[in-house]
Design a protein around this motif. Sequence first.
Motif, PDB file in Angstrom:
ATOM      1  N   PRO A 128       1.032  -1.223  -0.042  1.00  0.00           N
ATOM      2  CA  PRO A 128      -0.020   0.060  -0.320  1.00  0.00           C
ATOM      3  C   PRO A 128       0.953   1.533   0.013  1.00  0.00           C
ATOM      4  O   PRO A 128       2.014   1.430   0.619  1.00  0.00           O
ATOM      5  CB  PRO A 128      -0.629  -0.067   1.340  1.00  0.00           C
ATOM      6  N   GLN A 129       0.502   2.205  -0.696  1.00  0.00           N
ATOM      7  CA  GLN A 129       1.347   3.475  -0.903  1.00  0.00           C
ATOM      8  C   GLN A 129       0.151   4.760  -0.647  1.00  0.00           C
ATOM      9  O   GLN A 129      -0.611   5.078  -1.110  1.00  0.00           O
ATOM     10  CB  GLN A 129       1.948   3.554  -2.247  1.00  0.00           C
ATOM     11  N   GLN A 130       1.054   5.583   0.428  1.00  0.00           N
ATOM     12  CA  GLN A 130       0.383   6.669   0.800  1.00  0.00           C
ATOM     13  C   GLN A 130       0.667   7.701  -0.343  1.00  0.00           C
ATOM     14  O   GLN A 130       1.567   7.733  -0.878  1.00  0.00           O
ATOM     15  CB  GLN A 130       0.880   7.298   2.025  1.00  0.00           C
ATOM     16  N   GLY A 131      -0.511   8.777  -0.492  1.00  0.00           N
ATOM     17  CA  GLY A 131      -0.238   9.601  -1.435  1.00  0.00           C
ATOM     18  C   GLY A 131      -0.034  11.411  -1.019  1.00  0.00           C
ATOM     19  O   GLY A 131      -0.443  11.358   0.253  1.00  0.00           O
ATOM     20  N   LEU A 132       0.520  11.974  -1.580  1.00  0.00           N
ATOM     21  CA  LEU A 132       0.846  13.169  -1.260  1.00  0.00           C
ATOM     22  C   LEU A 132      -0.268  14.128  -0.880  1.00  0.00           C
ATOM     23  O   LEU A 132      -0.553  14.849  -0.015  1.00  0.00           O
ATOM     24  CB  LEU A 132       1.648  14.109  -2.310  1.00  0.00           C
ATOM     25  N   THR A 133      -1.610  13.924  -1.626  1.00  0.00           N
ATOM     26  CA  THR A 133      -2.743  14.629  -1.167  1.00  0.00           C
ATOM     27  C   THR A 133      -3.445  14.170   0.099  1.00  0.00           C
ATOM     28  O   THR A 133      -4.058  15.047   0.768  1.00  0.00           O
ATOM     29  CB  THR A 133      -3.878  14.353  -2.406  1.00  0.00           C
TER      30      THR A 133
END
Length: 323
Positions: free
Chosen positions: A102-107
């Motif tokens: 899973p990858q977190q996003g900048l937004t």
Amino acid sequence: MPVLTISAIKHLKTLFFTMVLTLLSHQALATMPKVWSPLENFGANPGELSASYYFPQKNKSNRQSLSMVVLLHGCAQQGETLAKQSGLLGLANKHGFALLLPQQGLTNNIKHCFNWYSADDFSKNKGESLSIKHMITSLKQQIKADNVYIIGLSAGGAMASSLLVNYPDLFTAGAVVAGIPFPCADGLITGISCMKNGPSQSVPELVAQAQTLNPKQQTWPKLSVWTGSQDSIVNPLNSLSLAQQWTQLSRLTTKPKIEEKPAYRMTRWQNAAEEVQIELIEVKKLDHGIMVNPNVENGGEAADYLLASELSTAKHVIELWQP
């Protein structure tokens, strides 16, 4: 007929070899196996996360039993890079297990941290927690995985703690590295306090809160807890409280076995089958990060928040989880 000068001949040779090398490079890229695949159509995604996964070639041709390891990155990290640098990708190839990242996003978070301190994201079946749950259940069904494990670093470790408490039946075991016990925080201010000072709750209070969320739970996943003794970002008291919380949740009453080494202290609690159920590994003289040992195969490589050590976290826990 014009005569080519020596310099013109050299230029043509250079141009020729450049064209050949470019062609070969494009052919190599075209034939190079793609490591990561995007995980798509995994269900509702209220946390607005993305994910990629890796399915090992070893299991594609000779599948008997398949495990899946979920890796939650720390702040300012990219999951695919962490998987490679920690040694986990090499271990997946060696042992034949799948990886889900899973990858977190900048937004969602300006520092790419999982929002482990936000009730909108750590609560069961809400926000990022629900997104990650759907990722896990979707890929597990897709590849027919038998067991699911989770490893989290820093903010990813704190999120792993909440997932293990919220969905204990989803996981066979977990590893929390430089993380925080759940539930510890209910907002950014209390989150910072947890990081700096450790949980405000006592261990019995942490146990009671986890049991309230799972009143019928009888068995809990195995857990490996890691901390640098000089962690300046997440107080090592968090790891101690986490290990003690899970020891009580797992109803372990026997005295732990303690292994004291110059580089680390390993405390292990065994279950009735004399298997390691909970362990706390305190690595001496190291700060905040996951441990790697570049001197051994698949031991990882040193980088920001990947700390050279006698122990490799990824290698240790994968070997611990092997049947």
